[in-house]
Design an enzyme around this catalytic site. Sequence first.
Site, mmCIF file in Angstrom:
data_model
loop_
_atom_site.group_PDB
_atom_site.id
_atom_site.type_symbol
_atom_site.label_atom_id
_atom_site.label_comp_id
_atom_site.label_asym_id
_atom_site.label_seq_id
_atom_site.Cartn_x
_atom_site.Cartn_y
_atom_site.Cartn_z
ATOM 1 N N LYS A 39 -0.420 6.984 -7.855
ATOM 2 C CA LYS A 39 0.657 7.978 -7.795
ATOM 3 C C LYS A 39 0.293 9.165 -8.690
ATOM 4 O O LYS A 39 -0.594 9.079 -9.535
ATOM 5 C CB LYS A 39 1.990 7.343 -8.234
ATOM 6 C CG LYS A 39 2.421 6.181 -7.335
ATOM 7 C CD LYS A 39 2.944 6.631 -5.981
ATOM 8 C CE LYS A 39 2.899 5.566 -4.916
ATOM 9 N NZ LYS A 39 3.976 4.593 -4.917
HETATM 10 C C1 LIG Z 1 4.689 3.536 -4.185
HETATM 11 C C2 LIG Z 1 6.058 3.650 -3.611
HETATM 12 C C3 LIG Z 1 7.072 2.725 -3.915
HETATM 13 C C4 LIG Z 1 6.817 1.452 -4.667
HETATM 14 O O1 LIG Z 1 6.251 1.594 -5.915
HETATM 15 P P1 LIG Z 1 5.422 0.385 -6.567
HETATM 16 O O2 LIG Z 1 5.201 0.809 -7.961
HETATM 17 O O3 LIG Z 1 4.166 0.236 -5.795
HETATM 18 O O4 LIG Z 1 6.287 -0.836 -6.469
HETATM 19 C C5 LIG Z 1 8.335 2.968 -3.436
HETATM 20 N N1 LIG Z 1 8.610 4.034 -2.656
HETATM 21 C C6 LIG Z 1 7.660 4.931 -2.319
HETATM 22 C C7 LIG Z 1 8.034 6.090 -1.468
HETATM 23 C C8 LIG Z 1 6.355 4.761 -2.762
HETATM 24 O O5 LIG Z 1 5.412 5.648 -2.407
#
Ligand SMILES: *Cc1c(COP(=O)(O)O)cnc(C)c1O
Length: 366
Positions: free
Chosen positions: A189
Amino acid sequence: MIPFLDLKAINTQYRDELVAAATRVIDSGWYIQGTEVKAFEQEFAEYCGSKHCVGVANGLDALTLTLRAWKEMGRLKEGDEVIVPANTYIASILAITENRLKPVLVEPDEATFNLCPEKTAAAITPNTRAIVAVHLYGQIAPMPELMELADQYGLLVLEDAAQAHGASIDGRKAGNWGHAAGFSFYPGKNLGALGDAGAVTTDDEELAKTIRALGNYGSHKKYENLYQGVNSRLDEIQAAMLRVKLRHLDEEIKSRREVADYYLAHINNPNIHLPAVGSPESHVWHLFVVRSKQRDALQKYLAEQGVHTLIHYPVPPHQQKAYDSLRVESYYLTERIHETVLSLPMGPLMSRKQCCVVAIAINSFK
Ligand SMILES: *Cc1c(COP(=O)(O)O)cnc(C)c1O
């Protein structure tokens, strides 16, 4: 090969700072719920402009625990309808169904991939209690309009800000529009830890306290349990990594915007659809997503030209095996989006030359 995202190179830039932070945690002898988490929560709340930030184990838990907290607080109950974009990543929907709430899938705005106020309004029924507003690909959803709608109908708004750290509308950042927001700090991210991590931001003190207790076995005070909670905490070591990464987030966003601007100015293949952007601040370019009717051929061609791409996402949630109950429905726009989207290489360290190679490769695709 131009990589889709060179995570190793991104983190290597900050190696000395990360090692110093890790060393500080190792030497402190304190690894859960200590000063690093506390400091990161303050710094990230301040970054978003929110009053409170609660660190949790990952982004999915941030969303799930917020909805769960609203249930514990009597603001939601089993079976309540929650509006969510049909084209989101499945985690947004898992958070809803995990709480035995009913996801109501809504087609997105085709230009922005985000919820649009009109289709959202049309999906509201007497059982609607909440909206999960996803800022997909890094572009903040139309929050002023969605909040107005929520006020009008008395709905709770949870931002899924997992892809949009730092995106803003009128100077107000993602995480500070809804009644709460869930963030992911998954390594890939825009603000990524070196493992799993997540957080909730909110101005609601009671909500923040409830989430904090739920993520700590339901306990707000040692050996006193208010709820049947879970274990979902942000580790000291990840908080320490995130404090380093947060200091560089704005420069990284700036670099991503430069890559996006280059693509927008130089990709001019009439068969490739470029993403629509509102104001520059509204998008932090977690992903740069183009569309093509010949998506699979384009992806293969780009790979032959040394350009690595990914698909976000190949199969929509309502067509997943996990969701028999949703598979009976069809969502025309969402299905077309999933068939045509392709994510180009995007990251803060892409050189002008790499951007140029990508643009030339795409423009030469027939
Ligand atoms: C990555 C993501 C999540 C989940 O996050 P994690 O840390 O992997 O559990 C939820 N919503 C969106 C839109 C994402 O891109």
